[in-house]
Design an enzyme around this catalytic site. Structure first.
Site, PDB file in Angstrom:
ATOM      1  N   HIS A 180       0.801  -1.226   0.000  1.00 15.99           N
ATOM      2  CA  HIS A 180       0.000   0.000   0.000  1.00 15.99           C
ATOM      3  C   HIS A 180       0.835   1.279   0.000  1.00 15.99           C
ATOM      4  O   HIS A 180       0.380   2.314   0.475  1.00 15.99           O
ATOM      5  CB  HIS A 180      -0.930   0.006   1.214  1.00 15.99           C
ATOM      6  CG  HIS A 180      -1.968  -1.072   1.186  1.00 15.99           C
ATOM      7  ND1 HIS A 180      -3.050  -1.054   0.336  1.00 15.99           N
ATOM      8  CD2 HIS A 180      -2.076  -2.224   1.905  1.00 15.99           C
ATOM      9  CE1 HIS A 180      -3.797  -2.122   0.530  1.00 15.99           C
ATOM     10  NE2 HIS A 180      -3.223  -2.856   1.476  1.00 15.99           N
ATOM     11  N   CYS A 228      -3.765  -8.397   7.560  1.00 16.38           N
ATOM     12  CA  CYS A 228      -2.572  -7.820   6.932  1.00 16.38           C
ATOM     13  C   CYS A 228      -1.309  -8.350   7.594  1.00 16.38           C
ATOM     14  O   CYS A 228      -0.328  -8.677   6.915  1.00 16.38           O
ATOM     15  CB  CYS A 228      -2.609  -6.296   7.018  1.00 16.38           C
ATOM     16  SG  CYS A 228      -3.814  -5.525   5.918  1.00 16.38           S
TER      17      CYS A 228
END
Length: 267
Positions: A180, A228
Protein backbone atom coordinates in the site's frame (compact mmCIF):
# COMPACT_ATOMS: atom_id res chain seq x y z
CA UNK A 1 20.51 -12.77 -34.09
CA UNK A 2 18.77 -9.42 -33.56
CA UNK A 3 16.22 -10.15 -36.32
CA UNK A 4 15.63 -13.67 -35.01
CA UNK A 5 14.60 -12.28 -31.64
CA UNK A 6 11.97 -9.95 -33.07
CA UNK A 7 9.18 -12.59 -33.44
CA UNK A 8 9.80 -13.75 -29.86
CA UNK A 9 9.58 -10.18 -28.59
CA UNK A 10 6.40 -9.59 -30.58
CA UNK A 11 4.76 -12.76 -29.20
CA UNK A 12 5.80 -11.85 -25.66
CA UNK A 13 4.36 -8.38 -26.08
CA UNK A 14 1.09 -9.83 -27.41
CA UNK A 15 0.86 -12.30 -24.50
CA UNK A 16 1.49 -9.55 -21.97
CA UNK A 17 -1.01 -7.29 -23.69
CA UNK A 18 -3.61 -10.06 -23.75
CA UNK A 19 -2.97 -10.89 -20.10
CA UNK A 20 -3.35 -7.25 -19.13
CA UNK A 21 -6.56 -6.99 -21.13
CA UNK A 22 -7.99 -10.11 -19.50
CA UNK A 23 -7.04 -8.89 -16.04
CA UNK A 24 -8.60 -5.51 -16.71
CA UNK A 25 -11.75 -7.13 -18.10
CA UNK A 26 -12.04 -9.32 -15.00
CA UNK A 27 -11.48 -6.33 -12.72
CA UNK A 28 -14.21 -4.45 -14.59
CA UNK A 29 -16.56 -7.42 -14.17
CA UNK A 30 -15.85 -7.48 -10.43
CA UNK A 31 -16.58 -3.76 -10.23
CA UNK A 32 -19.87 -4.28 -12.07
CA UNK A 33 -20.77 -7.13 -9.71
CA UNK A 34 -20.14 -4.91 -6.70
CA UNK A 35 -22.29 -2.21 -8.22
CA UNK A 36 -25.12 -4.67 -8.87
CA UNK A 37 -25.30 -5.90 -5.26
CA UNK A 38 -24.45 -2.59 -3.58
CA UNK A 39 -28.11 -1.76 -3.00
CA UNK A 40 -28.53 -5.05 -1.19
CA UNK A 41 -25.26 -5.03 0.72
CA UNK A 42 -25.39 -8.03 3.09
CA UNK A 43 -23.88 -5.76 5.76
CA UNK A 44 -27.47 -4.66 6.39
CA UNK A 45 -28.09 -7.98 8.13
CA UNK A 46 -25.15 -7.38 10.46
CA UNK A 47 -26.33 -3.81 11.03
CA UNK A 48 -29.77 -5.04 12.07
CA UNK A 49 -28.21 -7.54 14.46
CA UNK A 50 -25.98 -4.80 15.84
CA UNK A 51 -28.90 -2.47 16.47
CA UNK A 52 -30.67 -5.20 18.40
CA UNK A 53 -27.53 -5.88 20.44
CA UNK A 54 -27.13 -2.15 21.12
CA UNK A 55 -30.60 -2.01 22.64
CA UNK A 56 -30.58 -5.39 24.43
CA UNK A 57 -29.60 -5.65 28.13
CA UNK A 58 -26.51 -7.86 28.35
CA UNK A 59 -23.69 -8.81 30.68
CA UNK A 60 -23.55 -9.06 34.48
CA UNK A 61 -25.05 -5.58 34.80
CA UNK A 62 -28.00 -6.39 32.51
CA UNK A 63 -27.67 -3.06 30.71
CA UNK A 64 -27.87 -1.84 27.12
CA UNK A 65 -25.32 0.23 25.22
CA UNK A 66 -27.76 3.07 24.70
CA UNK A 67 -25.71 5.29 27.01
CA UNK A 68 -22.41 4.48 25.31
CA UNK A 69 -20.52 7.68 24.51
CA UNK A 70 -18.66 7.37 21.22
CA UNK A 71 -17.55 10.97 21.39
CA UNK A 72 -20.77 12.62 20.29
CA UNK A 73 -22.62 12.25 23.56
CA UNK A 74 -24.24 9.27 25.34
CA UNK A 75 -26.08 7.05 22.89
CA UNK A 76 -25.31 9.13 19.77
CA UNK A 77 -24.13 7.02 16.84
CA UNK A 78 -24.83 9.45 13.99
CA UNK A 79 -21.50 10.64 12.61
CA UNK A 80 -19.51 9.06 15.45
CA UNK A 81 -17.30 6.68 13.49
CA UNK A 82 -16.40 9.39 10.96
CA UNK A 83 -14.54 11.15 13.78
CA UNK A 84 -12.67 8.14 15.10
CA UNK A 85 -10.04 7.30 16.25
CA UNK A 86 -10.10 10.13 18.77
CA UNK A 87 -8.87 11.05 22.22
CA UNK A 88 -11.31 10.33 25.06
CA UNK A 89 -10.92 12.22 28.32
CA UNK A 90 -12.61 9.57 30.45
CA UNK A 91 -10.07 6.89 29.52
CA UNK A 92 -7.18 9.27 28.94
CA UNK A 93 -6.22 7.58 25.69
CA UNK A 94 -6.85 7.49 21.98
CA UNK A 95 -9.39 4.85 20.99
CA UNK A 96 -10.72 3.51 17.74
CA UNK A 97 -14.32 2.36 17.42
CA UNK A 98 -13.71 -1.17 18.64
CA UNK A 99 -11.61 -0.26 21.67
CA UNK A 100 -14.20 2.36 22.59
CA UNK A 101 -16.98 -0.20 22.35
CA UNK A 102 -14.90 -2.44 24.62
CA UNK A 103 -14.88 0.37 27.18
CA UNK A 104 -18.65 0.77 26.96
CA UNK A 105 -19.27 -2.96 27.20
CA UNK A 106 -17.11 -3.12 30.32
CA UNK A 107 -18.36 -0.01 32.12
CA UNK A 108 -22.03 -0.24 31.19
CA UNK A 109 -22.59 -3.99 30.94
CA UNK A 110 -19.78 -5.49 33.01
CA UNK A 111 -18.50 -7.58 30.10
CA UNK A 112 -14.82 -8.50 30.49
CA UNK A 113 -12.79 -7.06 27.55
CA UNK A 114 -10.71 -10.25 27.56
CA UNK A 115 -13.68 -12.10 26.06
CA UNK A 116 -13.10 -10.03 22.92
CA UNK A 117 -9.34 -9.50 23.12
CA UNK A 118 -8.59 -13.20 23.66
CA UNK A 119 -11.40 -14.43 21.43
CA UNK A 120 -11.56 -15.45 17.79
CA UNK A 121 -13.03 -13.58 14.87
CA UNK A 122 -16.56 -14.61 13.78
CA UNK A 123 -17.34 -16.25 17.09
CA UNK A 124 -18.35 -15.30 20.61
CA UNK A 125 -17.98 -11.68 21.68
CA UNK A 126 -15.87 -10.80 18.64
CA UNK A 127 -18.84 -11.73 16.49
CA UNK A 128 -20.97 -9.50 18.70
CA UNK A 129 -18.41 -6.72 18.24
CA UNK A 130 -18.58 -7.04 14.44
CA UNK A 131 -22.36 -6.58 14.48
CA UNK A 132 -22.10 -3.55 16.78
CA UNK A 133 -19.48 -2.02 14.50
CA UNK A 134 -21.72 -2.57 11.47
CA UNK A 135 -24.54 -0.76 13.27
CA UNK A 136 -22.40 2.22 14.26
CA UNK A 137 -20.49 2.77 11.00
CA UNK A 138 -23.66 2.69 8.93
CA UNK A 139 -24.71 5.90 10.67
CA UNK A 140 -21.71 7.74 9.26
CA UNK A 141 -22.16 6.68 5.64
CA UNK A 142 -21.95 9.71 3.37
CA UNK A 143 -20.23 11.85 6.01
CA UNK A 144 -16.71 13.22 5.68
CA UNK A 145 -13.79 11.75 7.60
CA UNK A 146 -13.12 14.32 10.34
CA UNK A 147 -10.37 13.13 12.64
CA UNK A 148 -9.12 15.77 15.07
CA UNK A 149 -5.31 15.65 15.03
CA UNK A 150 -4.72 18.52 17.47
CA UNK A 151 -4.41 16.33 20.57
CA UNK A 152 -0.78 15.47 21.48
CA UNK A 153 -1.62 11.78 21.91
CA UNK A 154 -3.16 11.70 18.42
CA UNK A 155 0.05 13.16 17.02
CA UNK A 156 2.09 10.61 18.95
CA UNK A 157 0.05 7.71 17.66
CA UNK A 158 0.20 9.08 14.11
CA UNK A 159 4.01 8.96 14.31
CA UNK A 160 3.86 5.41 15.72
CA UNK A 161 1.40 4.39 12.99
CA UNK A 162 3.67 5.78 10.28
CA UNK A 163 6.63 3.83 11.69
CA UNK A 164 4.55 0.66 11.85
CA UNK A 165 3.32 1.21 8.28
CA UNK A 166 6.88 1.15 6.93
CA UNK A 167 8.29 -1.43 9.35
CA UNK A 168 9.43 -4.55 7.49
CA UNK A 169 9.04 -7.84 9.33
CA UNK A 170 8.39 -11.56 8.94
CA UNK A 171 10.14 -14.15 6.74
CA UNK A 172 9.05 -12.30 3.59
CA UNK A 173 10.38 -8.95 4.85
CA UNK A 174 7.04 -7.24 4.13
CA UNK A 175 5.61 -4.02 5.50
CA UNK A 176 2.22 -2.40 5.03
CA UNK A 177 3.94 -0.15 2.48
CA UNK A 178 4.93 -3.19 0.41
CA UNK A 179 1.35 -3.45 -0.79
CA UNK A 180 0.00 0.00 0.00
CA UNK A 181 2.91 2.38 -0.56
CA UNK A 182 2.79 2.87 -4.33
CA UNK A 183 0.23 3.58 -7.05
CA UNK A 184 -1.07 0.92 -9.43
CA UNK A 185 -0.53 -2.20 -7.35
CA UNK A 186 -2.92 -5.14 -7.42
CA UNK A 187 -3.25 -8.57 -5.83
CA UNK A 188 -5.64 -11.26 -7.11
CA UNK A 189 -7.29 -8.64 -9.37
CA UNK A 190 -7.91 -6.49 -6.29
CA UNK A 191 -6.67 -2.92 -6.65
CA UNK A 192 -4.53 -1.90 -3.69
CA UNK A 193 -4.97 1.74 -2.63
CA UNK A 194 -1.86 3.80 -2.00
CA UNK A 195 -2.46 4.67 1.65
CA UNK A 196 0.36 7.20 1.73
CA UNK A 197 -1.70 9.58 -0.41
CA UNK A 198 -5.00 11.24 0.43
CA UNK A 199 -6.92 9.74 -2.49
CA UNK A 200 -5.81 6.19 -1.70
CA UNK A 201 -6.29 6.59 2.05
CA UNK A 202 -9.77 8.00 1.52
CA UNK A 203 -10.67 5.02 -0.65
CA UNK A 204 -9.12 2.49 1.73
CA UNK A 205 -10.03 3.89 5.13
CA UNK A 206 -13.37 5.16 3.90
CA UNK A 207 -14.58 1.74 2.73
CA UNK A 208 -13.71 -0.33 5.81
CA UNK A 209 -15.27 -2.01 7.80
CA UNK A 210 -16.76 -4.06 4.99
CA UNK A 211 -18.61 -7.20 3.95
CA UNK A 212 -16.34 -9.79 2.27
CA UNK A 213 -18.21 -11.49 -0.54
CA UNK A 214 -15.61 -14.26 -0.83
CA UNK A 215 -16.27 -15.62 2.66
CA UNK A 216 -19.67 -14.08 3.51
CA UNK A 217 -18.24 -12.32 6.56
CA UNK A 218 -18.34 -8.79 7.94
CA UNK A 219 -14.83 -7.61 8.75
CA UNK A 220 -14.06 -4.82 11.18
CA UNK A 221 -10.89 -2.71 10.85
CA UNK A 222 -9.23 -4.72 13.63
CA UNK A 223 -9.97 -7.87 11.60
CA UNK A 224 -8.62 -6.26 8.43
CA UNK A 225 -5.38 -5.22 10.15
CA UNK A 226 -5.03 -8.67 11.72
CA UNK A 227 -5.18 -10.25 8.26
CA UNK A 228 -2.57 -7.82 6.93
CA UNK A 229 -0.18 -9.01 9.63
CA UNK A 230 -1.03 -12.60 8.70
CA UNK A 231 -0.16 -11.92 5.08
CA UNK A 232 3.16 -10.51 6.25
CA UNK A 233 3.68 -13.93 7.90
CA UNK A 234 4.35 -12.24 11.21
CA UNK A 235 2.89 -12.38 14.72
CA UNK A 236 -0.81 -11.66 15.15
CA UNK A 237 -1.30 -8.24 16.77
CA UNK A 238 -3.10 -8.05 20.09
CA UNK A 239 -6.70 -6.99 19.53
CA UNK A 240 -7.17 -3.23 20.12
CA UNK A 241 -3.48 -2.80 20.94
CA UNK A 242 -1.68 0.52 20.53
CA UNK A 243 -0.08 -0.52 17.24
CA UNK A 244 -3.43 -1.33 15.60
CA UNK A 245 -4.95 1.92 16.84
CA UNK A 246 -1.84 3.82 15.69
CA UNK A 247 -2.16 2.38 12.18
CA UNK A 248 -5.80 3.46 12.17
CA UNK A 249 -4.83 6.99 13.25
CA UNK A 250 -2.27 7.13 10.44
CA UNK A 251 -4.77 6.02 7.80
CA UNK A 252 -7.63 8.15 9.11
CA UNK A 253 -5.46 11.28 9.22
CA UNK A 254 -4.37 10.68 5.63
CA UNK A 255 -8.03 10.19 4.68
CA UNK A 256 -9.29 13.38 6.38
CA UNK A 257 -11.89 15.07 4.22
CA UNK A 258 -12.68 11.92 2.25
CA UNK A 259 -16.12 10.35 2.09
CA UNK A 260 -17.18 7.62 4.50
CA UNK A 261 -18.49 4.71 2.41
CA UNK A 262 -18.91 2.16 5.18
CA UNK A 263 -20.02 -0.53 5.31
CA UNK A 264 -17.98 -1.31 2.21
CA UNK A 265 -18.28 -4.27 -0.11
CA UNK A 266 -15.13 -6.23 -0.86
CA UNK A 267 -14.02 -9.25 -2.84
Amino acid sequence: MRNALKPIAIVAALVMSHGTAVAQSTADDIAKYREMIADGNPSELFEMEGEELWKTPRGPMKATLEKCDLGMGPGVVKGASARMPRFFKDTGRVQDLESRLLTCMQTLQGIDPKLVIDGKFNSGERKTMAALVAYVVTHSKGDKVRVDMTNPQMKELYALGERAFYYRTGPMDFSCATCHGEDGKRIRLQDLPNLTKHEGAAAGWGSWPAYRVSNSQFWTMQHRLNDCFRQQRTAEPIYASDVTIALSVYMAAKANGGEVMTPGLKR
